[in-house]
Design an enzyme around this catalytic site. Structure first.
Site, PDB file in Angstrom:
ATOM      1  N   ASN A   1     -12.000 -22.942  25.831  1.00  0.00           N
ATOM      2  CA  ASN A   1     -12.645 -21.636  25.613  1.00  0.00           C
ATOM      3  C   ASN A   1     -12.408 -21.129  24.182  1.00  0.00           C
ATOM      4  OD1 ASN A   1      -9.979 -20.916  25.676  1.00  0.00           O
ATOM      5  ND2 ASN A   1     -10.142 -19.457  27.363  1.00  0.00           N
TER       6      ASN A   1
ATOM      7  N   HIS B   1      -9.456 -20.875  22.668  1.00  0.00           N
ATOM      8  CA  HIS B   1      -8.187 -20.181  22.405  1.00  0.00           C
ATOM      9  C   HIS B   1      -7.257 -21.015  21.520  1.00  0.00           C
ATOM     10  CE1 HIS B   1      -5.940 -21.735  26.282  1.00  0.00           C
ATOM     11  NE2 HIS B   1      -5.806 -22.581  25.297  1.00  0.00           N
TER      12      HIS B   1
ATOM     13  N   GLU C   1      -6.391 -15.581  23.918  1.00  0.00           N
ATOM     14  CA  GLU C   1      -7.594 -15.811  24.697  1.00  0.00           C
ATOM     15  C   GLU C   1      -8.791 -15.087  24.065  1.00  0.00           C
ATOM     16  OE1 GLU C   1      -7.514 -17.994  26.847  1.00  0.00           O
ATOM     17  OE2 GLU C   1      -5.924 -17.815  28.327  1.00  0.00           O
TER      18      GLU C   1
ATOM     19  N   ASP D   1       4.164 -20.510  22.038  1.00  0.00           N
ATOM     20  CA  ASP D   1       4.079 -19.705  23.259  1.00  0.00           C
ATOM     21  C   ASP D   1       4.996 -20.220  24.358  1.00  0.00           C
ATOM     22  OD1 ASP D   1       2.624 -22.019  23.700  1.00  0.00           O
ATOM     23  OD2 ASP D   1       0.692 -21.024  23.740  1.00  0.00           O
TER      24      ASP D   1
END
Ligand code: PGA
Length: 247
Positions: free
Chosen positions: A136, A138, A143, A67
């Protein structure tokens, strides 16, 4: 799925670097899917050390990063292009033209995403994908809630991720709100996957990812369906998994 336990961050880094080394030695022109974030830094340091000792050769290695922040140029010190040069590429003999990262400055989202998917395909796919995990759940910038079938796409970062990454920026307002990320589909198409995790802040995400239901609410949970996944995690990251006697 194999879970390799490490007592601390350093041992996690060494074990993860061992798995990457094995890939490089077995296939000197392997395509490595690389990750940024604080967790893999020790792994990269260990690889650099072994390279300096003459044990590793990156001359024919190709790499594709997961990314990049949208809007940051490659020379911005918070861009992932900068991170990769600083933490790995400038210290080993990988050829810069064989390293690929989404172009954060491309404003045409569709064009950039299809260009990046095309690169991954033209390299013959990813041999070993290195992943961190967000608190979280990810992976990459996929996400919670993202469809599993996505390839490279533009992501609106969640408030949680913006806050987690604010520590690297002068203040939270400087954290980009969007990023280009390879999708779950790109990740799942890798021939093998290596996920590294360290610290108590990852314990909940790791437990849910490896032993909870497979759900887009925990993007990393999809890894349960991949047939060649190695997890290297330290005691703190594995604490909930152990508490629940899953291993
Ligand atoms: P970290 O990030 O390694 O900086 O904790 C991991 C991730 O968000 O994927």
């Amino acid at each position: 799925m194999r879970i390799y336990q490490a007592k601390d961050y350093n041992e996690m880094s060494r074990k993860a670097a061992n798995i990457i080394s094995a890939q490089i030695i077995m296939k000197p022109d392997a395509v490595l899917g690389l990750a940024t974030g604080s967790t893999p830094i020790g792994t990269y340091k260990q690889l650099i050390d072994w390279y300096n000792k003459g044990d590793l050769d990156f001359a024919d290695i190709r790499s594709v990063n997961l990314d990049e922040y949208k809007g940051l140029p490659a020379d911005n010190d918070q861009s992932y292009a900068y991170f990769m040069r600083n933490n790995l590429f400038d210290h080993v003999n990988i050829k810069k033209e064989n390293t690929y990262i989404p172009n954060g400055l491309e404003t045409d989202t569709e064009l950039e995403c299809s260009r990046y998917n095309h690169i991954i395909r033209s390299l013959g796919g990813i041999d070993l994908q290195l992943l961190g995990i967000g608190n979280n759940g990810h992976i990459g910038f996929n996400e919670p809630g993202e469809a599993f079938e996505k390839e490279t796409h533009c992501v609106k970062l969640t408030e949680n991720t913006i806050q987690a990454n604010a520590r690297f920026f002068e203040n939270i307002d400087y954290v980009p709100k969007y990023a280009y990320s390879t999708g779950i589909k790109n990740i799942m198409q890798a021939k093998s996957i290596l996920l590294v995790a360290s610290g108590k802040s990852k314990a909940d995400a790791l437990y849910k990812a490896l032993f909870g239901p497979i759900t887009p609410a925990v993007p990393a949970s999809i890894l349960q369906l991949h047939n060649n996944v190695s997890i290297v995690a330290d005691e703190d990251a594995l604490s909930l998994i152990k508490e629940n006697q899953c291993i």
